[in-house]
Design an enzyme around this catalytic site. Sequence first.
Site, PDB file in Angstrom:
ATOM      1  N   SER A 118       0.667  -1.224   0.142  1.00  0.00           N
ATOM      2  CA  SER A 118      -0.077  -0.026   0.132  1.00  0.00           C
ATOM      3  C   SER A 118       0.913   1.200   0.008  1.00  0.00           C
ATOM      4  O   SER A 118       0.246   2.439  -0.178  1.00  0.00           O
ATOM      5  CB  SER A 118      -0.833  -0.061   1.294  1.00  0.00           C
ATOM      6  OG  SER A 118      -0.052  -0.152   2.362  1.00  0.00           O
ATOM      7  N   HIS A 139      -2.200  -2.987  -6.629  1.00  0.00           N
ATOM      8  CA  HIS A 139      -2.598  -2.435  -5.360  1.00  0.00           C
ATOM      9  C   HIS A 139      -4.241  -2.867  -5.269  1.00  0.00           C
ATOM     10  O   HIS A 139      -4.883  -1.804  -6.010  1.00  0.00           O
ATOM     11  CB  HIS A 139      -2.407  -1.138  -4.910  1.00  0.00           C
ATOM     12  CG  HIS A 139      -2.651  -0.514  -3.769  1.00  0.00           C
ATOM     13  ND1 HIS A 139      -2.660   0.617  -3.159  1.00  0.00           N
ATOM     14  CD2 HIS A 139      -2.792  -1.412  -2.500  1.00  0.00           C
ATOM     15  CE1 HIS A 139      -3.005   0.689  -2.087  1.00  0.00           C
ATOM     16  NE2 HIS A 139      -3.312  -0.553  -1.494  1.00  0.00           N
ATOM     17  N   GLU A 151      -4.975  -0.234  -8.333  1.00  0.00           N
ATOM     18  CA  GLU A 151      -4.001   0.765  -8.481  1.00  0.00           C
ATOM     19  C   GLU A 151      -2.817   0.239  -8.946  1.00  0.00           C
ATOM     20  O   GLU A 151      -2.143  -0.821  -8.252  1.00  0.00           O
ATOM     21  CB  GLU A 151      -3.741   1.549  -7.188  1.00  0.00           C
ATOM     22  CG  GLU A 151      -2.958   2.943  -7.343  1.00  0.00           C
ATOM     23  CD  GLU A 151      -2.782   3.629  -5.828  1.00  0.00           C
ATOM     24  OE1 GLU A 151      -2.539   2.965  -4.901  1.00  0.00           O
ATOM     25  OE2 GLU A 151      -2.744   4.769  -5.997  1.00  0.00           O
ATOM     26  N   ASN A 189      -3.273   6.195  -1.077  1.00  0.00           N
ATOM     27  CA  ASN A 189      -3.168   6.602   0.120  1.00  0.00           C
ATOM     28  C   ASN A 189      -2.449   7.925   0.423  1.00  0.00           C
ATOM     29  O   ASN A 189      -2.553   8.274   1.531  1.00  0.00           O
ATOM     30  CB  ASN A 189      -2.105   5.489   0.778  1.00  0.00           C
ATOM     31  CG  ASN A 189      -2.923   4.364   1.177  1.00  0.00           C
ATOM     32  OD1 ASN A 189      -3.948   4.387   1.776  1.00  0.00           O
ATOM     33  ND2 ASN A 189      -2.342   3.181   0.906  1.00  0.00           N
TER      34      ASN A 189
HETATM   35  N1  CAA Z   1     -16.338 -10.650  -0.126  1.00  0.00           N
HETATM   36  C1  CAA Z   1     -17.581 -10.826  -0.830  1.00  0.00           C
HETATM   37  N2  CAA Z   1     -18.423  -9.823  -0.682  1.00  0.00           N
HETATM   38  C2  CAA Z   1     -18.293  -8.918   0.087  1.00  0.00           C
HETATM   39  C3  CAA Z   1     -17.178  -9.009   1.017  1.00  0.00           C
HETATM   40  C4  CAA Z   1     -16.233  -9.935   0.958  1.00  0.00           C
HETATM   41  N3  CAA Z   1     -15.230  -9.875   1.481  1.00  0.00           N
HETATM   42  N4  CAA Z   1     -17.618  -7.865   1.927  1.00  0.00           N
HETATM   43  C5  CAA Z   1     -18.738  -7.474   1.533  1.00  0.00           C
HETATM   44  N5  CAA Z   1     -19.218  -7.992   0.522  1.00  0.00           N
HETATM   45  C6  CAA Z   1     -20.426  -7.807  -0.053  1.00  0.00           C
HETATM   46  C7  CAA Z   1     -21.690  -8.112   0.751  1.00  0.00           C
HETATM   47  O1  CAA Z   1     -22.246  -9.367   0.540  1.00  0.00           O
HETATM   48  C8  CAA Z   1     -22.740  -7.038   0.186  1.00  0.00           C
HETATM   49  O2  CAA Z   1     -23.472  -7.509  -0.875  1.00  0.00           O
HETATM   50  P1  CAA Z   1     -24.731  -7.002  -1.272  1.00  0.00           P
HETATM   51  O3  CAA Z   1     -24.791  -5.542  -1.280  1.00  0.00           O
HETATM   52  O4  CAA Z   1     -24.997  -7.357  -2.613  1.00  0.00           O
HETATM   53  O5  CAA Z   1     -25.710  -7.502  -0.491  1.00  0.00           O
HETATM   54  C9  CAA Z   1     -21.849  -5.822  -0.140  1.00  0.00           C
HETATM   55  O6  CAA Z   1     -20.532  -6.372  -0.453  1.00  0.00           O
HETATM   56  C10 CAA Z   1     -22.024  -4.842   1.227  1.00  0.00           C
HETATM   57  O7  CAA Z   1     -21.555  -5.277   2.414  1.00  0.00           O
HETATM   58  P2  CAA Z   1     -22.374  -5.472   3.817  1.00  0.00           P
HETATM   59  O8  CAA Z   1     -23.948  -5.445   3.430  1.00  0.00           O
HETATM   60  O9  CAA Z   1     -21.816  -6.410   4.606  1.00  0.00           O
HETATM   61  O10 CAA Z   1     -21.954  -3.948   4.137  1.00  0.00           O
HETATM   62  P3  CAA Z   1     -21.828  -2.675   3.989  1.00  0.00           P
HETATM   63  O11 CAA Z   1     -23.129  -2.088   2.757  1.00  0.00           O
HETATM   64  O12 CAA Z   1     -21.506  -1.788   5.070  1.00  0.00           O
HETATM   65  O13 CAA Z   1     -20.667  -2.598   2.897  1.00  0.00           O
HETATM   66  C11 CAA Z   1     -18.145  -2.336   2.632  1.00  0.00           C
HETATM   67  C12 CAA Z   1     -19.340  -3.131   3.522  1.00  0.00           C
HETATM   68  C13 CAA Z   1     -18.345  -2.999   1.144  1.00  0.00           C
HETATM   69  C14 CAA Z   1     -16.848  -2.659   3.407  1.00  0.00           C
HETATM   70  C15 CAA Z   1     -18.251  -0.755   2.932  1.00  0.00           C
HETATM   71  O14 CAA Z   1     -18.578  -0.271   3.755  1.00  0.00           O
HETATM   72  C16 CAA Z   1     -17.329   0.186   2.129  1.00  0.00           C
HETATM   73  O15 CAA Z   1     -17.170   0.209   0.823  1.00  0.00           O
HETATM   74  N6  CAA Z   1     -16.446   0.624   2.925  1.00  0.00           N
HETATM   75  C17 CAA Z   1     -15.179   1.108   2.290  1.00  0.00           C
HETATM   76  C18 CAA Z   1     -14.283   0.326   1.931  1.00  0.00           C
HETATM   77  C19 CAA Z   1     -12.981   0.957   1.610  1.00  0.00           C
HETATM   78  O16 CAA Z   1     -12.690   2.137   1.704  1.00  0.00           O
HETATM   79  N7  CAA Z   1     -11.971   0.205   1.206  1.00  0.00           N
HETATM   80  C20 CAA Z   1     -10.715   0.573   1.060  1.00  0.00           C
HETATM   81  C21 CAA Z   1      -9.658   0.756   2.028  1.00  0.00           C
HETATM   82  S1  CAA Z   1      -8.324   1.051   1.667  1.00  0.00           S
HETATM   83  C22 CAA Z   1      -7.471  -0.173   1.113  1.00  0.00           C
HETATM   84  O17 CAA Z   1      -8.005  -1.036   1.096  1.00  0.00           O
HETATM   85  C23 CAA Z   1      -6.208   0.206   0.611  1.00  0.00           C
HETATM   86  C24 CAA Z   1      -5.154   0.697   1.645  1.00  0.00           C
HETATM   87  O18 CAA Z   1      -3.936   0.639   0.949  1.00  0.00           O
HETATM   88  C25 CAA Z   1      -5.249   1.174   3.095  1.00  0.00           C
END
Ligand code: CAA
Length: 282
Positions: A118, A139, A151, A189
């Site tokens: 990252s 990424h 990315e 990031n």
């Molecule tokens: N595998 C498969 N499906 C998944 C999953 C997984 N690990 N996690 C969630 N899902 C699916 C769920 O089944 C659900 O599907 P439907 O909408 O079709 O029912 C959907 O994703 C949404 O999940 P939830 O209903 O459980 O919960 P939510 O609506 O709160 O969404 C989330 C969860 C997708 C994590 C959402 O909160 C989100 O997008 N959060 C922000 C994530 C983000 O910003 N990620 C980047 C982080 S930074 C990074 O990764 C890089 C770095 O370098 C730091």
Amino acid sequence: MKSISVIGSGTMGNGIAHVFAQHGFQVSLVDIQATQLEKALSTISKNMDRQVAKGSLTEEDKSAALAGISTFTDMQEGVKNAELVVEAATENLDLKLEIFKKLDQFAPASAILATNTSSISITKIAAVTQKPAQVIGMHFMNPVPVMKLVEVIRGYATSNEVTEQIMELSRNLSKEPVEVNDYPGFVANRILMPMINEAIYSLFEGVAGVAEIDTVMKLGMAHPMGPLQLADFIGLDVCLSILKVLHDGFGNPKYAPCPLLVNMVTAGYKGVKTGEGFYQYT
Ligand code: CAA
């Protein structure tokens, strides 16, 4: 490409293996711990069940994808047929340099060596191999099966051909790749972490409480998670280490990690993975 090796079976590694297997690749998942590999397979199966439940994956596709994943505790064995290796081990420079020295030796000479880092410099990682033109950043975002972005980070010596191959491969995974250059924090990031750090400063300075800060950003800016919840989800130790890379890399005080973040990580409050960060998870 058909044969992919993924190094590390934690949250990112199992998500990456999941997505490749779902798209018909033969995946070799490598980890030093057999128990971690078992846990990863069970996580992948549960996450695929979510997709089956909502109809985006059939039971047959799920079985075929799981059958396409082999696990290895021996890296040499796990990468010997790889056309692409995606390293997703712990975010630690020395560890990644060690892994890339081994990959350079053990993977076929033509293999592309990608890292899911990252924030660690792709150029630095590439420099410990004999084939820096074949080293690139790939990424993925957490949760990998859900987030569309890859990315794609070009190290100083990464070739145009390798970059094009990884862009194309990412599209074949139904992802949207974005090409960026190798400078601290890349793009994701460099923009995300100062926002998270500023949210922590707002809490530290008493501008508002945890829930209030997150609500402002969720409802006001349509973010799926507020920045403090997102920091817990990413891991506060990971946020701190990325901020240090930005701070050291640019030498600019605007990236200095908030003292509250430093204290929380020092005290072991690292977010979801330790059961407590800005929120409690037990
Ligand atoms: N595998 C498969 N499906 C998944 C999953 C997984 N690990 N996690 C969630 N899902 C699916 C769920 O089944 C659900 O599907 P439907 O909408 O079709 O029912 C959907 O994703 C949404 O999940 P939830 O209903 O459980 O919960 P939510 O609506 O709160 O969404 C989330 C969860 C997708 C994590 C959402 O909160 C989100 O997008 N959060 C922000 C994530 C983000 O910003 N990620 C980047 C982080 S930074 C990074 O990764 C890089 C770095 O370098 C730091």
